[in-house]
Design an enzyme around this catalytic site. Structure first.
Site, PDB file in Angstrom:
ATOM      1  N   THR A  97       0.809  -1.073   0.221  1.00  0.00           N
ATOM      2  CA  THR A  97       0.082   0.223  -0.359  1.00  0.00           C
ATOM      3  C   THR A  97       0.851   1.613   0.101  1.00  0.00           C
ATOM      4  O   THR A  97       1.518   2.071   1.208  1.00  0.00           O
ATOM      5  CB  THR A  97      -1.118  -0.369   1.342  1.00  0.00           C
ATOM      6  OG1 THR A  97      -1.788  -1.138   1.700  1.00  0.00           O
ATOM      7  CG2 THR A  97      -1.737   1.281   1.279  1.00  0.00           C
ATOM      8  N   LYS A 172      -7.665   0.961  -2.418  1.00  0.00           N
ATOM      9  CA  LYS A 172      -6.878   1.027  -1.084  1.00  0.00           C
ATOM     10  C   LYS A 172      -7.085   1.785  -0.244  1.00  0.00           C
ATOM     11  O   LYS A 172      -8.063   1.523   0.847  1.00  0.00           O
ATOM     12  CB  LYS A 172      -5.381   0.619  -1.410  1.00  0.00           C
ATOM     13  CG  LYS A 172      -4.766  -0.064  -0.103  1.00  0.00           C
ATOM     14  CD  LYS A 172      -5.964  -1.736   0.694  1.00  0.00           C
ATOM     15  CE  LYS A 172      -4.741  -1.637   2.331  1.00  0.00           C
ATOM     16  NZ  LYS A 172      -4.110  -2.994   2.087  1.00  0.00           N
ATOM     17  N   LYS A 240       0.775   4.882   8.386  1.00  0.00           N
ATOM     18  CA  LYS A 240       1.554   5.372   6.985  1.00  0.00           C
ATOM     19  C   LYS A 240       0.049   4.942   6.449  1.00  0.00           C
ATOM     20  O   LYS A 240      -0.239   6.422   5.153  1.00  0.00           O
ATOM     21  CB  LYS A 240       2.636   4.286   6.783  1.00  0.00           C
ATOM     22  CG  LYS A 240       2.608   4.116   5.376  1.00  0.00           C
ATOM     23  CD  LYS A 240       2.188   3.029   4.537  1.00  0.00           C
ATOM     24  CE  LYS A 240       2.338   1.649   4.860  1.00  0.00           C
ATOM     25  NZ  LYS A 240       1.063   1.559   3.888  1.00  0.00           N
TER      26      LYS A 240
HETATM   27  P1  NAP Z   1       5.400  -6.372   7.670  1.00  0.00           P
HETATM   28  O1  NAP Z   1       5.229  -7.599   8.002  1.00  0.00           O
HETATM   29  O2  NAP Z   1       6.373  -5.018   8.178  1.00  0.00           O
HETATM   30  O3  NAP Z   1       6.381  -6.698   6.422  1.00  0.00           O
HETATM   31  C1  NAP Z   1       7.464  -5.984   5.712  1.00  0.00           C
HETATM   32  C2  NAP Z   1       8.137  -6.117   5.014  1.00  0.00           C
HETATM   33  O4  NAP Z   1       8.811  -5.151   3.368  1.00  0.00           O
HETATM   34  C3  NAP Z   1       9.372  -6.941   4.954  1.00  0.00           C
HETATM   35  O5  NAP Z   1       9.513  -8.590   4.452  1.00  0.00           O
HETATM   36  C4  NAP Z   1      10.156  -5.672   5.555  1.00  0.00           C
HETATM   37  O6  NAP Z   1      11.712  -6.788   5.008  1.00  0.00           O
HETATM   38  C5  NAP Z   1      10.083  -5.471   3.781  1.00  0.00           C
HETATM   39  N1  NAP Z   1      10.466  -4.133   3.540  1.00  0.00           N
HETATM   40  C6  NAP Z   1      10.550  -2.669   4.409  1.00  0.00           C
HETATM   41  N2  NAP Z   1      11.405  -2.191   3.529  1.00  0.00           N
HETATM   42  C7  NAP Z   1      11.854  -2.082   3.140  1.00  0.00           C
HETATM   43  C8  NAP Z   1      13.243  -2.131   2.133  1.00  0.00           C
HETATM   44  N3  NAP Z   1      13.488  -0.719   1.788  1.00  0.00           N
HETATM   45  N4  NAP Z   1      14.094  -2.523   1.362  1.00  0.00           N
HETATM   46  C9  NAP Z   1      13.574  -4.109   1.101  1.00  0.00           C
HETATM   47  N5  NAP Z   1      12.658  -4.281   1.705  1.00  0.00           N
HETATM   48  C10 NAP Z   1      11.919  -3.870   2.167  1.00  0.00           C
HETATM   49  O7  NAP Z   1       4.340  -5.579   6.878  1.00  0.00           O
HETATM   50  P2  NAP Z   1       2.991  -6.414   6.527  1.00  0.00           P
HETATM   51  O8  NAP Z   1       2.179  -6.443   7.214  1.00  0.00           O
HETATM   52  O9  NAP Z   1       3.458  -7.777   5.864  1.00  0.00           O
HETATM   53  O10 NAP Z   1       3.074  -5.025   5.112  1.00  0.00           O
HETATM   54  C11 NAP Z   1       3.506  -5.144   4.048  1.00  0.00           C
HETATM   55  C12 NAP Z   1       3.058  -4.174   2.982  1.00  0.00           C
HETATM   56  O11 NAP Z   1       1.090  -4.416   3.037  1.00  0.00           O
HETATM   57  C13 NAP Z   1       2.576  -2.730   3.387  1.00  0.00           C
HETATM   58  O12 NAP Z   1       2.426  -1.637   2.550  1.00  0.00           O
HETATM   59  C14 NAP Z   1       0.691  -3.057   4.137  1.00  0.00           C
HETATM   60  O13 NAP Z   1      -0.195  -1.946   4.031  1.00  0.00           O
HETATM   61  C15 NAP Z   1       0.365  -3.463   3.065  1.00  0.00           C
HETATM   62  N6  NAP Z   1      -0.994  -4.549   4.513  1.00  0.00           N
HETATM   63  C16 NAP Z   1      -0.639  -5.011   5.186  1.00  0.00           C
HETATM   64  C17 NAP Z   1      -1.854  -5.345   5.985  1.00  0.00           C
HETATM   65  C18 NAP Z   1      -1.602  -6.520   7.375  1.00  0.00           C
HETATM   66  O14 NAP Z   1      -2.952  -6.539   7.240  1.00  0.00           O
HETATM   67  N7  NAP Z   1      -0.283  -6.523   7.500  1.00  0.00           N
HETATM   68  C19 NAP Z   1      -3.071  -5.858   4.811  1.00  0.00           C
HETATM   69  C20 NAP Z   1      -3.780  -5.416   3.447  1.00  0.00           C
HETATM   70  C21 NAP Z   1      -1.763  -4.543   3.105  1.00  0.00           C
HETATM   71  P3  NAP Z   1      12.631  -7.409   6.519  1.00  0.00           P
HETATM   72  O15 NAP Z   1      11.573  -8.692   6.820  1.00  0.00           O
HETATM   73  O16 NAP Z   1      13.720  -7.490   6.210  1.00  0.00           O
HETATM   74  O17 NAP Z   1      12.271  -6.075   7.461  1.00  0.00           O
END
Ligand code: NAP
Length: 301
Positions: A97, A172, A240
């Site tokens: 997102t 979104k 965010k």
């Molecule tokens: P998360 O668990 O914090 O995972 C974030 C991922 O992004 C990790 O694999 C992290 O790598 C990677 N990352 C972050 N910055 C990076 C960079 N500069 N270079 C390379 N890799 C990087 O977050 P999440 O909940 O999975 O969310 C991921 C996305 O989906 C976000 O945009 C979020 O808004 C969206 N989303 C989340 C949900 C939810 O319920 N969780 C629902 C819908 C949408 P590392 O492992 O090395 O930190």
């Protein structure tokens, strides 16, 4: 022969989404900045890339699910980014997102190299990612949406092509207005119920099947009652999204009172060091204002 797929970003969402691609039988290569998070998928059959450029050199379709706009920029256009390895005709599907405007910039930059892009942000929480039941809102060219459909269908249940590049991200943000104001409503409702001396579990049971029912209420309500603040979606990432909504609303001159309130409440929680807790910990900001503690006292805080 089906196209080779790569997955970048194995966080809370990416783990489940990538696993569902593997389960559907696709030839999958993965990369994650923190390599240890890729180990489980590698042991289940995924190949491991050294960096995003290496991954894109081996894949036709590259799915990305990382945190924020600068992170997508880094994995796409950075020194070892996708653009350094990818071939003309490849397709990037960004499930993160991020900013709708920057999405359009990324799509144009990739198009200059003959690479296609779809914005395909998701909704449905960590549960939806694990179960393959996500709602996916897709922006981009219709022929590329059709091309991506087998992969999207492995990860989600409701896939909607909503318009050109950037439209998926805009939809979104609409989704997040509903989620965040819903979370505020759930928080106020539980605060009120606690103050009124009600049995919270019975109250939840009584209302969730009626007109007030929602995904947020049914999935995060029980967590609030048990004071279980483990994240399906972290406060820092939720904030965010709220920031992205407020930036877009400012551009569009649209007043969003509920979202503005949630922004400031989440900010107080971030200041207290709670940014890694789940977004349902929003209720802690209201507890603080009302001097009321919601849920079971014996559970850990
Ligand atoms: P998360 O668990 O914090 O995972 C974030 C991922 O992004 C990790 O694999 C992290 O790598 C990677 N990352 C972050 N910055 C990076 C960079 N500069 N270079 C390379 N890799 C990087 O977050 P999440 O909940 O999975 O969310 C991921 C996305 O989906 C976000 O945009 C979020 O808004 C969206 N989303 C989340 C949900 C939810 O319920 N969780 C629902 C819908 C949408 P590392 O492992 O090395 O930190």
């Amino acid at each position: 022969m089906s196209e080779k797929v790569g997955f970048i970003g194995l966080g809370i969402m990416g783990q489940g989404m990538a696993r569902n691609l593997l389960k559907a039988g696709f030839d999958l290569t993965v990369w994650n900045r923190t390599v240890s998070k890729a180990q489980a998928l590698v042991s289940e059959g995924a190949a491991l890339a050294h960096n995003p450029a290496d991954l894109s050199a081996h894949c036709d379709v590259i799915v990305i699910c990382v945190s924020d706009t600068p992170d997508v920029e880094a994995v796409l256009l950075g020194e070892q980014g996708v653009i350094q390895g990818t071939r003309p005709g490849a397709l990037v599907v960004d499930c993160s997102t991020i900013s709708p405007i920057k999405t359009q910039v990324f799509a144009r930059t990739l198009a200059e190299k003959g690479v296609h892009m779809l914005d395909a942000p998701v909704s449905g929480g960590s549960e939806g990612a694990a179960n393959g039941t996500l709602a996916i809102m897709v922006g981009g060219a219709a022929d590329q949406v059709q091309r991506a459909m087998p992969f999207l269908e492995a990860m989600g249940q409701t896939i909607t092509h909503v318009g050109d590049n950037g439209s998926g991200q805009m939809v979104k943000l609409v989704n997040q207005i509903l989620v965040v104001t819903g979370m505020l409503a759930v928080s106020e409702a539980f605060l009120f119920a606690q103050a009124g001396g009600l049995d919270l579990a019975k109250t939840l049971q009584a209302v969730e099947g009626g007109a007030a029912g929602s995904w947020t209420l049914s999935n995060r309500g029980p967590q609030i009652i048990h004071r279980d603040w483990r994240p399906g979606f972290m406060i820092d990432l939720q904030q965010k999204d709220v920031r992205l909504i407020l930036e877009a609303a400012d551009e569009l001159s649209v007043p969003l009172f509920g979202i503005s309130t949630a922004f400031h409440l989440y900010r107080t929680l971030q200041k207290r060091g709670l940014g890694a807790e789940g977004n349902h910990a929003l209720i802690k900001a209201l507890e603080n204002l009302a001097d009321i503690r919601v849920g079971s006292d014996e559970a850990a805080d």
